[in-house]
Write an enzyme that holds these catalytic residues in place. Structure first.
Site, short mmCIF file in Angstrom:
data_model
loop_
_atom_site.label_atom_id
_atom_site.label_comp_id
_atom_site.label_asym_id
_atom_site.label_seq_id
_atom_site.Cartn_x
_atom_site.Cartn_y
_atom_site.Cartn_z
N GLY A 1 36.00 -44.50 12.83
CA GLY A 1 34.78 -44.59 11.99
C GLY A 1 34.69 -45.96 11.34
N ALA B 1 38.71 -62.52 7.78
CA ALA B 1 40.00 -62.95 7.23
C ALA B 1 41.03 -63.13 8.34
CB ALA B 1 40.50 -61.92 6.21
N ARG C 1 35.35 -44.53 19.76
CA ARG C 1 36.49 -43.64 19.96
C ARG C 1 36.74 -43.60 21.47
NH1 ARG C 1 33.84 -41.11 15.35
NH2 ARG C 1 35.24 -41.40 13.58
N ASP D 1 44.23 -43.70 10.67
CA ASP D 1 45.49 -43.19 11.23
C ASP D 1 45.48 -43.11 12.76
OD1 ASP D 1 47.13 -42.84 9.08
OD2 ASP D 1 46.49 -40.78 8.67
N THR E 1 38.92 -47.29 6.32
CA THR E 1 38.25 -45.99 6.40
C THR E 1 37.71 -45.65 5.02
OG1 THR E 1 38.55 -43.58 6.60
CG2 THR E 1 40.53 -44.85 6.22
N ASP F 1 37.49 -42.83 3.87
CA ASP F 1 38.06 -41.56 3.39
C ASP F 1 39.27 -41.69 2.47
OD1 ASP F 1 36.17 -40.12 4.71
OD2 ASP F 1 37.43 -39.54 6.39
N ASP G 1 42.24 -41.76 3.22
CA ASP G 1 43.21 -40.73 3.61
C ASP G 1 44.39 -41.25 4.43
OD1 ASP G 1 41.73 -41.33 5.84
OD2 ASP G 1 41.50 -39.27 6.51
N ARG H 1 36.15 -35.20 6.15
CA ARG H 1 36.39 -34.00 6.97
C ARG H 1 37.72 -33.34 6.59
NH1 ARG H 1 35.25 -35.30 12.92
NH2 ARG H 1 33.15 -35.56 12.12
N GLU I 1 32.61 -32.59 3.10
CA GLU I 1 32.24 -32.25 4.49
C GLU I 1 33.24 -31.27 5.14
OE1 GLU I 1 32.60 -35.78 6.77
OE2 GLU I 1 32.00 -34.84 8.65
P1 ADP Z 1 40.58 -43.32 12.83
O1 ADP Z 1 41.28 -44.53 13.33
O2 ADP Z 1 39.46 -43.63 11.90
O3 ADP Z 1 41.56 -42.27 12.32
P2 ADP Z 1 40.24 -41.73 15.27
O4 ADP Z 1 41.24 -40.72 14.87
O5 ADP Z 1 38.95 -41.29 15.86
O6 ADP Z 1 39.81 -42.67 14.06
O7 ADP Z 1 40.99 -42.72 16.28
C1 ADP Z 1 40.32 -43.83 16.83
C2 ADP Z 1 40.82 -44.09 18.24
O8 ADP Z 1 42.21 -44.41 18.22
C3 ADP Z 1 40.74 -42.90 19.20
O9 ADP Z 1 39.47 -42.72 19.76
C4 ADP Z 1 41.74 -43.29 20.26
O10 ADP Z 1 41.21 -44.22 21.14
C5 ADP Z 1 42.82 -43.97 19.42
N1 ADP Z 1 43.89 -42.99 19.13
C6 ADP Z 1 43.83 -41.96 18.24
N2 ADP Z 1 44.96 -41.24 18.26
C7 ADP Z 1 45.76 -41.81 19.21
C8 ADP Z 1 47.05 -41.53 19.74
N3 ADP Z 1 47.78 -40.52 19.28
N4 ADP Z 1 47.54 -42.34 20.71
C9 ADP Z 1 46.81 -43.37 21.17
N5 ADP Z 1 45.59 -43.69 20.71
C10 ADP Z 1 45.06 -42.93 19.75
O1 F6P Z 2 35.08 -42.41 8.64
C1 F6P Z 2 35.56 -41.18 8.26
C2 F6P Z 2 34.50 -40.14 8.41
O2 F6P Z 2 33.41 -40.58 7.70
C3 F6P Z 2 34.85 -38.75 7.99
O3 F6P Z 2 34.74 -38.51 6.63
C4 F6P Z 2 33.89 -37.96 8.80
O4 F6P Z 2 34.34 -36.67 8.98
C5 F6P Z 2 33.86 -38.70 10.07
O5 F6P Z 2 34.11 -40.04 9.75
C6 F6P Z 2 32.59 -38.56 10.82
O6 F6P Z 2 32.57 -39.45 11.87
P1 F6P Z 2 31.50 -39.49 13.03
O7 F6P Z 2 30.29 -38.81 12.58
O8 F6P Z 2 31.33 -40.94 13.28
O9 F6P Z 2 32.15 -38.78 14.16
#
Ligand code: ADP
Ligand code: F6P
Length: 324
Positions: free
Chosen positions: A15, A26, A76, A107, A129, A131, A133, A175, A227
């Site tokens: 996100g 930076a 993603r 994460d 992010t 969030d 989190d 979420r 949410e």
């Molecule tokens: P965020 O980074 O905000 O937590 P996501 O959980 O959607 O967002 O992760 C972003 C992208 O990072 C995923 O679409 C995927 O490409 C990659 N990713 C997430 N989890 C893993 C994992 N366990 N191993 C490798 N790549 C990952």
């Molecule tokens: O960036 C984090 C977040 O905003 C969460 O709070 C929310 O659940 C999620 O992204 C929604 O992401 P998207 O609508 O882009 O799948």
């Protein structure tokens, strides 16, 4: 001794969050200052697999500091969740001479960086992010802008809620995490704050609160709903039916992810982005940049991803006391 880094890559993933552009800037400018080459990877890990890789210089990050979103776009990518996808990603980095990578995201994105590090690409995560989190850090880029955006929107809903003497359920993002809900709820004097970490589903308690508020002469009743709990529209119908108080639901949605980053987000992004490049220059890999006790620091990604984080009990208790 670790091999000296010559070229670094930077990508945004997951996100988006206000301040990601300031972080990209930076990274690019710090790297150039250190005599490194920089390549921007568009659309996160998907763009890496698709080889959407561009050269970046000081000018390519001009005029982006103050803008929301991410100029590198984000995505993603399911393919990158597989070992084959990760190996392909590491090969593409090597093909383009990228020996260090800064991943700005949450994460999930750090889990991707962890995998690349294990495949020989020095990768560093920067927390971006809305969030808040990410367990290893007290701050994530984008949170401050998002809570201020949501707070202003909630103030506006509160005005109309008071005029009409209504109950308003306002759903904010988060979420899995209730930080946005808690901060915005406290900042706007919400009567109830529902967060995934604490809500026990006791709707009768909410109904009782609305009725008690009316008896006290309250002209509005604001419920901030994260949410992760959701169902704001159906909750509004049930609360209206049970209390007789007209109730409306407002879902703030993705507007919370956009907009000009606040000063705090620009500052944190600048410090964290720059620090990530310094780590790479020092030959470090598989680290996450964090903010702890007023200082920028870093953790091993394995360690960072194993950490847990929870809402502060004191903050949650104060929120309850002040809403009575
Ligand atoms: P965020 O980074 O905000 O937590 P996501 O959980 O959607 O967002 O992760 C972003 C992208 O990072 C995923 O679409 C995927 O490409 C990659 N990713 C997430 N989890 C893993 C994992 N366990 N191993 C490798 N790549 C990952
Ligand atoms: O960036 C984090 C977040 O905003 C969460 O709070 C929310 O659940 C999620 O992204 C929604 O992401 P998207 O609508 O882009 O799948």
């Amino acid at each position: 001794m670790a091999k000296a880094i010559k070229t670094i890559g930077v990508l945004t993933s997951g996100g988006d969050a206000p301040g990601m552009n300031a972080a990209i800037r930076a990274v690019v400018r710090t790297a150039i200052d250190k005599g490194l080459k920089v390549k921007g990877i568009r659309r996160g890990y998907q763009g890496l697999l698709d080889e959407e890789i561009i050269d970046m210089d000081r000018q390519s990050v001009s005029e982006i500091l103050q803008k929301g979103g991410t100029v590198l776009y984000t995505a993603r990518c399911m393919e990158f969740m597989t070992e084959e996808g990760q190996r392909k990603g590491a090969e593409i980095c090597k093909k383009h001479g990228i020996d260090g990578l800064v991943v700005i995201g949450g994460d999930g994105s750090f889990a991707g960086a962890q995998k690349l590090s294990k495949l020989g690409i020095n990768a560093i995560g920067v927390p971006g992010t809305i969030d808040l989190d990410i367990a290893c850090t007290e701050y994530t880029i984008g949170f401050d802008t998002a809570i201020n955006t949501a707070m202003e929107a909630i103030d506006k809903v509160r005005d109309t809620s008071t005029s009409h003497e209504r109950c308003s359920i306002i759903e904010v993002m988060g979420r899995h995490a209730g930080y946005i809900a808690l901060w915005c709820g406290m900042a706007t004097g919400a009567e109830d704050i529902l967060i995934p970490e604490r809500y026990d589903g006791d709707e009768q308690a909410l109904i009782n609160n609305v009725i008690a508020g009316r008896k006290l002469g309250k002209k509005h009743h604001i419920i901030i709903n994260a949410e992760g709990i959701g169902h704001s529209a159906s909750m509004a119908k049930r609360i209206e039916a049970a209390t007789g108080v007209e109730t409306r639901a407002t879902i703030l949605g993705h507007m919370q992810r956009g907009g000009r980053p606040t000063c705090k987000d620009r500052m944190m992004a600048a410090l964290m982005g720059s620090y990530a490049v310094t780590l790479l220059e020092e030959g470090k890999s598989k680290r996450v940049v964090a903010y702890k006790n007023g200082k920028i620091c870093d953790y091993d990604i394995d360690e960072a991803l194993a950490m847990q984080k929870d809402i502060d009990d004191y903050e949650f208790e104060v929120a309850k006391v002040l809403s009575r």
